[in-house]
Design a protein around this motif. Structure first.
Motif, PDB file in Angstrom:
ATOM      1  N   ILE A 134       0.859  -1.195   0.000  1.00 59.48           N
ATOM      2  CA  ILE A 134       0.000   0.000   0.000  1.00 59.48           C
ATOM      3  C   ILE A 134       0.892   1.240   0.000  1.00 59.48           C
ATOM      4  O   ILE A 134       1.833   1.318   0.796  1.00 59.48           O
ATOM      5  N   HIS A 135       0.615   2.205  -0.847  1.00 56.08           N
ATOM      6  CA  HIS A 135       1.356   3.460  -0.798  1.00 56.08           C
ATOM      7  C   HIS A 135       0.519   4.626  -1.329  1.00 56.08           C
ATOM      8  O   HIS A 135      -0.468   4.418  -2.000  1.00 56.08           O
ATOM      9  N   CYS A 136       0.955   5.808  -0.981  1.00 55.90           N
ATOM     10  CA  CYS A 136       0.363   7.085  -1.414  1.00 55.90           C
ATOM     11  C   CYS A 136      -0.995   7.382  -0.753  1.00 55.90           C
ATOM     12  O   CYS A 136      -1.497   6.594   0.030  1.00 55.90           O
ATOM     13  N   THR A 228      -4.323   8.935 -10.758  1.00 48.44           N
ATOM     14  CA  THR A 228      -3.411   9.900 -10.146  1.00 48.44           C
ATOM     15  C   THR A 228      -2.521   9.148  -9.155  1.00 48.44           C
ATOM     16  O   THR A 228      -3.025   8.330  -8.369  1.00 48.44           O
ATOM     17  N   ASP A 229      -1.236   9.428  -9.166  1.00 47.94           N
ATOM     18  CA  ASP A 229      -0.322   8.730  -8.253  1.00 47.94           C
ATOM     19  C   ASP A 229      -0.659   9.045  -6.793  1.00 47.94           C
ATOM     20  O   ASP A 229      -0.227   8.335  -5.892  1.00 47.94           O
ATOM     21  N   THR A 230      -1.421  10.120  -6.578  1.00 44.68           N
ATOM     22  CA  THR A 230      -1.789  10.494  -5.215  1.00 44.68           C
ATOM     23  C   THR A 230      -2.695   9.450  -4.567  1.00 44.68           C
ATOM     24  O   THR A 230      -2.714   9.304  -3.349  1.00 44.68           O
ATOM     25  N   THR A 232      -4.343   6.236  -2.959  1.00 45.32           N
ATOM     26  CA  THR A 232      -3.757   5.126  -2.204  1.00 45.32           C
ATOM     27  C   THR A 232      -3.907   3.855  -3.034  1.00 45.32           C
ATOM     28  O   THR A 232      -5.019   3.492  -3.425  1.00 45.32           O
ATOM     29  N   HIS A 233      -2.759   3.219  -3.335  1.00 45.19           N
ATOM     30  CA  HIS A 233      -2.809   2.096  -4.266  1.00 45.19           C
ATOM     31  C   HIS A 233      -1.706   1.081  -3.982  1.00 45.19           C
ATOM     32  O   HIS A 233      -0.887   1.267  -3.080  1.00 45.19           O
ATOM     33  N   GLY A 234      -1.681   0.039  -4.780  1.00 43.80           N
ATOM     34  CA  GLY A 234      -0.700  -1.028  -4.679  1.00 43.80           C
ATOM     35  C   GLY A 234      -1.156  -2.150  -5.584  1.00 43.80           C
ATOM     36  O   GLY A 234      -1.767  -1.888  -6.622  1.00 43.80           O
ATOM     37  N   TYR A 249       3.707   4.070 -17.812  1.00 38.57           N
ATOM     38  CA  TYR A 249       4.292   5.373 -18.147  1.00 38.57           C
ATOM     39  C   TYR A 249       3.716   6.376 -17.139  1.00 38.57           C
ATOM     40  O   TYR A 249       2.499   6.481 -17.016  1.00 38.57           O
ATOM     41  N   ARG A 250       4.604   7.098 -16.459  1.00 37.96           N
ATOM     42  CA  ARG A 250       4.139   8.104 -15.482  1.00 37.96           C
ATOM     43  C   ARG A 250       4.368   9.495 -16.055  1.00 37.96           C
ATOM     44  O   ARG A 250       5.519   9.872 -16.312  1.00 37.96           O
ATOM     45  N   TYR A 251       3.300  10.238 -16.210  1.00 36.10           N
ATOM     46  CA  TYR A 251       3.389  11.603 -16.759  1.00 36.10           C
ATOM     47  C   TYR A 251       3.299  12.632 -15.639  1.00 36.10           C
ATOM     48  O   TYR A 251       2.515  12.461 -14.693  1.00 36.10           O
TER      49      TYR A 251
HETATM   50 FE   LIG Z   1       2.607   3.323  -7.173  1.00 39.81          FE
END
Ligand SMILES: [Fe+2]
Ligand SMILES: O=C(O)CCC(=O)C(=O)O
Length: 294
Positions: A134-136, A228-230, A232-234, A249-251
């Motif tokens: 889990i992150h962000c 959005t990378d913000t 909370t994901h994993g 790809y992260r923009y």
């Molecule tokens: Fe991530």
């Protein structure tokens, strides 16, 4: 929840609404079958790097070089990453400004105000037992974890992750998971507390799959997850045999520096269109001309 799947003919306002509300959308059938075949063939041709990780790379350290592509892993469990994958088969170059998503990326990052760049590009291949913790979350005071301009409400997304599924990713395949709406969370996800229960970690050690509020993002080959990378994901742990294959790809705004700052080879630079060059190197190196008098 019903996953926010969208199609090429989905009303653009509806796509904006879903992205703003949930922090993610899934573009159905965004990448063509020939493009998928080209990427899968590249993966097959480099399978040795996936199956012999001990000899090939170590946790978060440098790896083997395949031309200008480097293999590595973030945590070990997350599998093999082929970093700077844009310099692989030509399809990876075309993905830089792929028509299925580049318009949305430009709109949500707010190209007019921020420009658009690529923070990181990779192919990730993950076997049985692999996962990402889990992150962000909206609580993190990080410059690329913005979402909207507070005063005017204009788009100002600091990072958009674009994941292309190279094969179907269903239950047991270790799908990406996230907590819808958590890009707006003011407090951390409960799974981010460690030790004394007061310390917040950047990334949990266990799989994100079963954590509170997480939903699995199932995808067919060619579907694209945009989030959005913000948020909370994993990912869930892969329990099925075989490997999950995806490209990420992260923009980000041009103001955000590249994560690893791989320098394009001259050959690759020549192959890119001007629009692609502007994304890969939004701010050209500025130097005194070689022959200039001091
Ligand atoms: Fe991530
Ligand atoms: O491996 C996954 O499914 C999640 C990848 C991830 O964390 C990211 O795209 O930022």
């Amino acid at each position: 929840m019903d996953l926010p799947y969208v199609y090429p003919d989905t009303d653009p306002y509806e796509i904006d609404y879903l992205f703003e509300l949930n922090g993610f959308v899934i573009l159905k059938g965004a990448v063509s079958k020939p493009d998928l075949a080209e990427m899968n063939a590249w993966a097959d041709d480099h399978w040795d790097y996936v199956t012999n990780p001990g000899q090939r790379f170590g946790p978060s350290s440098g790896g083997q070089w395949i031309g200008n592509i480097e293999t590595h892993t973030y945590s070990g469990e997350d599998g093999c990453n082929f970093q700077n994958i844009i310099e692989g088969a030509d399809v990876f170059r075309r993905l830089i400004d792929h028509p299925s998503w580049i318009g949305l990326v430009r709109k949500w990052i707010n190209d007019a105000a921020n420009g658009v760049s690529l923070h990181e590009t990779l192919m990730n291949i993950r076997g049985k037992g692999g996962f990402i913790g889990i992150h962000c979350g909206g609580h993190i005071p990080c410059t690329y974890m913005t979402f909207r301009q507070a005063n005017t409400g204009e788009w100002m997304v600091g990072q958009i992750n674009v994941i292309t599924a190279l094969r179907d990713i269903g239950p047991g395949d270790g799908p990406t998971t996230l907590v819808p709406g958590s890009h707006k969370a003011a407090i951390p996800h409960p799974g981010l507390f460690v030790g004394d229960g007061k310390t917040v970690t950047y990334r949990s050690d266990g799989p994100a799959g079963k954590a509170r509020g997480m939903v699995e993002l199932h995808a067919e080959a060619g579907d694209v997850l945009m989030f959005t990378d913000t948020i909370t994901h994993g990912s869930a742990a892969r329990t099925n045999d075989g490997y999950r294959r995806m490209v990420l790809y992260r923009y980000s705004p041009r103001w955000v520096r590249s994560r690893f700052n791989y320098q394009p080879t001259p050959e690759f630079w020549e192959r890119m269109t001007p629009a692609q060059q502007a994304i890969i190197e939004p701010i050209r190196p500025r130097q005194k001309p070689a022959m200039a008098k001091v």
